[in-house]
Design an enzyme around this catalytic site. Structure first.
Site, PDB file in Angstrom:
ATOM      1  N   ASP A   1       2.162 -10.994 -35.068  1.00  0.00           N
ATOM      2  CA  ASP A   1       0.760 -11.197 -34.730  1.00  0.00           C
ATOM      3  C   ASP A   1       0.637 -12.609 -34.161  1.00  0.00           C
ATOM      4  O   ASP A   1       0.897 -13.599 -34.854  1.00  0.00           O
ATOM      5  CB  ASP A   1      -0.109 -11.034 -35.981  1.00  0.00           C
ATOM      6  CG  ASP A   1      -1.602 -11.148 -35.695  1.00  0.00           C
ATOM      7  OD1 ASP A   1      -1.975 -11.767 -34.674  1.00  0.00           O
ATOM      8  OD2 ASP A   1      -2.400 -10.636 -36.492  1.00  0.00           O
TER       9      ASP A   1
ATOM     10  N   PHE B   1      -3.342 -12.502 -42.396  1.00  0.00           N
ATOM     11  CA  PHE B   1      -4.741 -12.225 -42.130  1.00  0.00           C
ATOM     12  C   PHE B   1      -5.071 -10.864 -42.740  1.00  0.00           C
ATOM     13  O   PHE B   1      -4.310  -9.903 -42.571  1.00  0.00           O
ATOM     14  CB  PHE B   1      -5.020 -12.230 -40.627  1.00  0.00           C
ATOM     15  CG  PHE B   1      -6.485 -12.192 -40.308  1.00  0.00           C
ATOM     16  CD1 PHE B   1      -7.272 -13.315 -40.509  1.00  0.00           C
ATOM     17  CD2 PHE B   1      -7.083 -11.036 -39.845  1.00  0.00           C
ATOM     18  CE1 PHE B   1      -8.629 -13.291 -40.238  1.00  0.00           C
ATOM     19  CE2 PHE B   1      -8.439 -10.998 -39.576  1.00  0.00           C
ATOM     20  CZ  PHE B   1      -9.219 -12.126 -39.772  1.00  0.00           C
TER      21      PHE B   1
ATOM     22  N   TYR C   1      -9.605 -14.002 -27.647  1.00  0.00           N
ATOM     23  CA  TYR C   1     -10.844 -14.772 -27.776  1.00  0.00           C
ATOM     24  C   TYR C   1     -10.667 -16.100 -28.500  1.00  0.00           C
ATOM     25  O   TYR C   1     -11.631 -16.827 -28.693  1.00  0.00           O
ATOM     26  CB  TYR C   1     -11.938 -13.940 -28.451  1.00  0.00           C
ATOM     27  CG  TYR C   1     -11.582 -13.289 -29.761  1.00  0.00           C
ATOM     28  CD1 TYR C   1     -11.528 -14.015 -30.947  1.00  0.00           C
ATOM     29  CD2 TYR C   1     -11.325 -11.929 -29.820  1.00  0.00           C
ATOM     30  CE1 TYR C   1     -11.215 -13.410 -32.146  1.00  0.00           C
ATOM     31  CE2 TYR C   1     -11.024 -11.303 -31.019  1.00  0.00           C
ATOM     32  CZ  TYR C   1     -10.965 -12.053 -32.181  1.00  0.00           C
ATOM     33  OH  TYR C   1     -10.654 -11.443 -33.378  1.00  0.00           O
ATOM     34  N   LYS C   2      -9.457 -16.428 -28.912  1.00  0.00           N
ATOM     35  CA  LYS C   2      -9.218 -17.723 -29.549  1.00  0.00           C
ATOM     36  C   LYS C   2      -8.750 -18.730 -28.489  1.00  0.00           C
ATOM     37  O   LYS C   2      -9.536 -19.185 -27.666  1.00  0.00           O
ATOM     38  CB  LYS C   2      -8.221 -17.567 -30.691  1.00  0.00           C
ATOM     39  CG  LYS C   2      -8.754 -16.748 -31.870  1.00  0.00           C
ATOM     40  CD  LYS C   2      -7.761 -16.704 -33.020  1.00  0.00           C
ATOM     41  CE  LYS C   2      -8.328 -16.067 -34.269  1.00  0.00           C
ATOM     42  NZ  LYS C   2      -8.579 -14.614 -34.144  1.00  0.00           N
TER      43      LYS C   2
ATOM     44  N   ARG D   1     -11.069 -25.758 -42.255  1.00  0.00           N
ATOM     45  CA  ARG D   1     -10.095 -25.496 -41.195  1.00  0.00           C
ATOM     46  C   ARG D   1     -10.570 -26.129 -39.897  1.00  0.00           C
ATOM     47  O   ARG D   1     -11.682 -25.880 -39.438  1.00  0.00           O
ATOM     48  CB  ARG D   1      -9.919 -23.983 -41.029  1.00  0.00           C
ATOM     49  CG  ARG D   1      -8.738 -23.593 -40.156  1.00  0.00           C
ATOM     50  CD  ARG D   1      -8.538 -22.093 -40.129  1.00  0.00           C
ATOM     51  NE  ARG D   1      -9.610 -21.410 -39.405  1.00  0.00           N
ATOM     52  CZ  ARG D   1      -9.521 -20.186 -38.909  1.00  0.00           C
ATOM     53  NH1 ARG D   1      -8.412 -19.490 -39.077  1.00  0.00           N
ATOM     54  NH2 ARG D   1     -10.529 -19.630 -38.272  1.00  0.00           N
TER      55      ARG D   1
END
Length: 437
Positions: A222, A139, A247-248, A396
């Site tokens: 991560d 990322f 938050y995912k 995605r």
């Protein structure tokens, strides 16, 4: 766990998927989220859905704890202890122990803290190790932070060490430079995303950590696309540090605070450089010099965002109520189904799977390349099938088993087929780029 989906013929039907939803052991969790009836939400790997009760919890913090309790609520409502209270809950989901994790700040800031702490350990014990190893396809913020730390360290050194003859550098692994070739004696830290944000490819955490340790490096993971979606056991893997967002798959709300996990053996070795007052051993002693806390608190920084922190807890409690082995099994079935249906129903179109099919190497989303990926996704979203787009050309589709079912996957692929067959994506409105994709 027994296979849930049991097709009655050679091709999967919608009726097969409806039957699988009825047999799904996670089906009851869908009622714990507030989702629009007309939406199939396949973007929980970017922003999780709103849990039932989270809005009410936020209102309670604002109206009662802040409105009535005022500043007293730092003590009476448990505000002061929230980062550690929530951190202990996160630790249970990622194979950590009590006192090894704290919910605070952002993933980006927490990665900087972890990297800086790991580099300080290596400076003291192995000063010649000056390479931060990460992945080119990591990322972007992870790469940027590593580059920023290396630049800061180099600018702080008046001259390159005569002993090592080298400056700090970021080394990127890719197809041309695989991990095993890049991991040499110069590497101080290996910092990788457990599950790749774009492709869903997953590293073998235990094997990579062992390889890093064999080379004398420390391992930082991560977990942004892992926590709450796949089984993680940091202590079993002997990891050194981990960071991630809430938050995912943990459904903490937009921009909710992240977490940092630090193996107990490292917590008191060096403090991280963002030495704000919340990481002080006695914050309210108002001392004129810094003394770090002797536990995970030293990885906090400044005053905590209470409203956002409070909203995290509801999502964590839902995740903890689900059996992660079952979550993982259902996730794999759903992504298997997505891949299969795309092949069966969209095989004439230029879709290329970039997600590993091998279960041990796959996270909880499926990604496909399409030359008009942005427009295709925009057309899907207009129809209420919400996935997301990532450069270059990647569609995605995130699968969150707590609220995504088999019929959802079937209907999503059917919408994709229709959009591709009719070229509905070719409308001008679907080619206008939004600021957030």
């Amino acid at each position: 766990m027994t296979q849930i989906l049991q097709p009655t013929g050679d091709r999967v039907t919608r009726e097969d998927c409806v039957a699988a939803d009825a047999a799904n052991p996670l089906a009851g969790f869908r009622d714990r989220f507030r989702l629009p009836e007309s939406v199939i939400y396949l973007d929980g790997n970017s922003l999780g859905a709103l849990p039932v009760g989270s809005a009410e919890r936020a209102a309670e913090v604002v109206e009662k704890e802040w409105g009535t309790g005022l500043i007293r609520s730092w003590n009476t409502a448990g505000w002061f202890d929230l980062p550690r209270t929530l951190g202990d809950k996160v630790a249970r989901l990622i194979g950590g122990n009590e006192g090894e994790c704290v919910v605070t700040d952002t993933t980006t800031l927490n990665l900087f803290k972890a990297l800086a702490s790991a580099v300080r350990i290596q400076q003291a014990e192995h000063p010649a190790k000056r390479v931060i190893l990460t992945e080119r396809d990591n990322f972007p913020t992870d790469v940027y932070i590593a580059e920023g730390l290396a630049d800061f360290l180099n600018s702080a050194i008046e001259r390159v060490s005569a002993e090592t003859g080298t400056a700090y550098e970021v080394r990127l692994i890719d197809e041309d430079l695989p991990l095993e070739a890049a991991l040499d004696d110069d590497v101080a830290v290996v910092a990788l995303s457990h599950v790749n944000y774009r492709t869903g490819a997953m590293w073998d955490m235990a094997a990579v950590t062992a390889a890093a340790h064999d080379a004398g490096a420390l391992a930082i993971w991560d977990l942004a696309h892992s926590a709450g979606a796949v089984e993680v056991d940091l202590n079993d893997a002997d990891a050194d540090y981990a960071v991630g967002c809430t938050y995912k798959y943990l459904n903490g709300g937009p921009g909710s605070p992240a977490f940092v996990w630090v193996n107990e053996r490292h917590q008191a070795r060096f403090w991280q450089p963002l030495s704000g007052w919340w990481s002080h051993a006695s914050p309210f002693a108002m001392a004129d010099s810094y003394t770090p806390a002797d536990d995970i608190r030293r990885f906090m920084c400044g005053t905590q965002p209470v409203t956002s922190l409070a909203m995290v807890e509801n999502g964590l409690d839902i995740a903890l109520a689900a059996d992660m082995t079952t979550v993982r099994a259902v996730s794999l079935e759903l992504t298997d189904l997505f891949i299969r249906l795309v092949r069966e129903r969209c095989g004439e179109h230029p879709l290329t799977l970039v997600t590993p099919e091998e279960h041990a190497r796959r996270g909880s989303h499926a990604s496909f390349l399409h030359p008009e990926g942005y427009a295709v996704m925009a057309a899907l979203i207009e129809r209420g099938v919400i996935g997301d787009y990532r450069e270059p050309h990647v569609l995605r589709f995130g699968v969150t088993p707590l609220y995504v079912g088999f019929a959802d996957v079937y209907d999503a692929v059917e919408a994709l087929r229709d959009i591709l067959d009719t070229r509905a994506w070719d409308a001008a409105e679907f080619k206008v780029r939004n600021a957030v994709t």
